[in-house]
Design a protein around this motif. Structure first.
Motif, short mmCIF file in Angstrom:
data_model
loop_
_atom_site.label_atom_id
_atom_site.label_comp_id
_atom_site.label_asym_id
_atom_site.label_seq_id
_atom_site.Cartn_x
_atom_site.Cartn_y
_atom_site.Cartn_z
N ASP A 146 2.23 -24.29 68.45
CA ASP A 146 2.00 -24.76 67.09
C ASP A 146 3.10 -25.67 66.57
OD1 ASP A 146 -0.30 -23.33 67.17
OD2 ASP A 146 0.14 -22.00 65.49
N SER A 147 3.43 -26.69 67.33
CA SER A 147 4.49 -27.61 66.93
C SER A 147 4.04 -28.48 65.76
CB SER A 147 4.86 -28.51 68.12
OG SER A 147 5.81 -29.48 67.75
N PRO A 148 4.83 -28.54 64.67
CA PRO A 148 4.48 -29.40 63.52
C PRO A 148 4.91 -30.83 63.75
CG PRO A 148 6.51 -28.25 63.05
CD PRO A 148 6.06 -27.78 64.43
N GLY A 149 4.58 -31.70 62.82
CA GLY A 149 5.04 -33.07 62.89
C GLY A 149 6.56 -33.14 62.75
N GLU A 150 7.18 -34.06 63.47
CA GLU A 150 8.64 -34.25 63.44
C GLU A 150 9.37 -32.93 63.70
OE1 GLU A 150 9.73 -36.21 59.83
OE2 GLU A 150 8.52 -37.99 60.26
N ASP A 151 8.94 -32.22 64.71
CA ASP A 151 9.49 -30.91 65.06
C ASP A 151 10.95 -31.06 65.48
OD1 ASP A 151 10.12 -28.47 66.24
OD2 ASP A 151 8.08 -28.16 66.99
N PRO A 152 11.90 -30.44 64.74
CA PRO A 152 13.32 -30.60 65.08
C PRO A 152 13.68 -29.94 66.41
CG PRO A 152 13.05 -28.96 63.33
CD PRO A 152 11.71 -29.62 63.52
N VAL A 153 13.00 -28.85 66.75
CA VAL A 153 13.28 -28.18 68.02
C VAL A 153 12.84 -29.06 69.19
CG1 VAL A 153 12.67 -26.21 69.48
CG2 VAL A 153 13.19 -25.86 67.06
N VAL A 154 11.65 -29.62 69.08
CA VAL A 154 11.15 -30.50 70.14
C VAL A 154 12.05 -31.71 70.31
CG1 VAL A 154 9.25 -32.03 70.79
CG2 VAL A 154 8.76 -29.72 69.98
N ARG A 155 12.58 -32.22 69.22
CA ARG A 155 13.49 -33.37 69.31
C ARG A 155 14.71 -33.03 70.16
NH1 ARG A 155 13.98 -34.13 64.35
NH2 ARG A 155 15.96 -33.06 63.97
N ILE A 156 15.27 -31.84 69.96
CA ILE A 156 16.44 -31.42 70.74
C ILE A 156 16.07 -31.22 72.20
CG2 ILE A 156 18.10 -29.55 71.07
CD1 ILE A 156 18.01 -29.12 68.02
N LEU A 157 14.94 -30.57 72.44
CA LEU A 157 14.52 -30.29 73.82
C LEU A 157 14.22 -31.58 74.58
CD1 LEU A 157 12.18 -27.22 73.17
CD2 LEU A 157 14.57 -27.20 73.93
N ARG A 158 13.63 -32.55 73.90
CA ARG A 158 13.36 -33.83 74.56
C ARG A 158 14.66 -34.56 74.88
NH1 ARG A 158 8.21 -35.54 70.69
NH2 ARG A 158 6.57 -34.78 72.10
N ALA A 159 15.62 -34.47 73.99
CA ALA A 159 16.90 -35.12 74.24
C ALA A 159 17.59 -34.52 75.46
CB ALA A 159 17.81 -34.99 73.02
#
Length: 334
Positions: free
Chosen positions: A118-131
């Motif tokens: 259930d990832s929301p828009g502009e997910d801060p966690v996903v941003r870190i994981l992608r980095a």
């Protein structure tokens, strides 16, 4: 948990963060010497460890940094159990993380890949994981899927139309939708499908809030006691059925004679009913199947990074019970 970040390891080893991730997780096309050197640097700094290559993480990021007990919700409880079993079957451990952990956890968590629910828009966690360059799989369509990532989801538009068509077949002409404030694909798609369905039939849409903490459903008392009250409600979340039943009882309405009801839930108690309430019609998003499929896809990403992943759609199921069956609901106007 060490405060050393993957960026610290990359700087010390003079490589990219993606190379560090691949070295620690056993992925990517690295020489044996590079992989060994990066792992040695990470170990000397206290980052990661040899178990990272066989460990997965599961996280629910629906509400961003707000803490909440998602494991108490039947949908997520079933998803966690199925994901864990699927990981074990492939020889991986799986850790279900609490909601809203400190960002440093995501920067240092020694895992091979992450399943995001259930990832929301502009997910801060996903941003870190992608980095970090970690392999990602999503249970629920991410807002902006990236190449090399995979997701598993239901056809929420088709399911919403199926529920609303069922109401119409029972005679409902004032259908309301209960939706939350989360900016996830599920909520946005269902609301858009509801508005689309209403527009096609010339029915004014009525989206009701899913108020946090309103366990008794008092948010809906004014709606259900009004002159132009809805005669059918579709709730997108597990608590909606219980809250609407409680509100209807306070307002002197009978379900299904005065009000038809369907909610999305995996709670088996809705199927049984009680002496004072009917069995409730539910939509099952089949979390056991979606989570199992997503974990399998995540491990395939880890073990075969050169292959292009394919996302999967899992059918949802409408279980029709007494709460949405009755004589023509449009005749119940009072």
């Amino acid at each position: 948990m060490s405060r050393v970040t993957i960026a610290d390891v990359a700087r010390a080893a003079e490589v990219s963060t993606a190379t560090v991730s691949n070295a620690l997780n056993g992925t990517g096309r690295l020489t044996a010497s590079t992989r060994a050197r990066v792992r040695a640097v990470a170990a000397s700094l206290g980052y990661g460890g040899p178990t990272a290559s066989r460990t997965l993480a599961l996280t629910v990021t629906t509400y961003g940094h707000r803490r909440w007990d998602f494991a108490d919700v039947p949908f997520f409880a079933q998803a966690i159990a199925a994901a864990t079993a699927a990981a074990h079957k492939r020889g991986y451990a799986l850790t279900a993380l609490p909601s809203a952990p400190d960002d440093s956890m995501w920067s240092t968590l020694p895992v091979a890949g992450v399943l995001v629910l259930d990832s929301p828009g502009e997910d801060p966690v996903v941003r870190i994981l992608r980095a970090r360059g970690l392999p990602l799989a999503f249970d629920g369509h991410p807002t902006e899927p990236r190449p090399g990532e995979v997701y598993v989801d239901n056809d929420h538009r088709a399911t919403t139309h199926e529920v609303l068509d069922h109401f119409a077949a029972q005679g409902s002409d004032r259908v309301a939708l209960i939706a939350g404030v989360a900016d996830d694909h599920y909520t946005r798609t269902c609301v858009a499908a509801y508005r689309e369905w209403c527009a096609g039939r010339g029915i004014p849409p009525r989206v009701l809030p899913m108020a946090v903490g309103d366990e008794d459903g008092r948010t809906y008392d004014a709606v259900l006691s009004g002159a132009d009250r809805p005669n059918a409600i579709y709730g997108l979340y597990d608590p909606c059925g219980r809250r609407v039943l409680a509100s209807a009882a306070r307002c002197g309405l009978s379900v299904p004679a005065d009000l038809l009801l369907v909610c999305a839930s995996e709670d088996p108690s809705y199927a049984t009913g009680t002496p004072t309430a009917p069995a409730v019609s539910t939509v099952s998003l089949d979390p056991r199947r979606t989570a199992t499929t997503a974990v399998t896809a995540l491990i395939d990403l880890i073990e075969h990074p050169q292959q292009e992943p394919a996302s999967v759609t899992v059918p949802a199921r409408l279980h029709i019970r007494a709460s949405s069956l009755g004589e023509r609901a449009s005749a119940s106007r009072t």
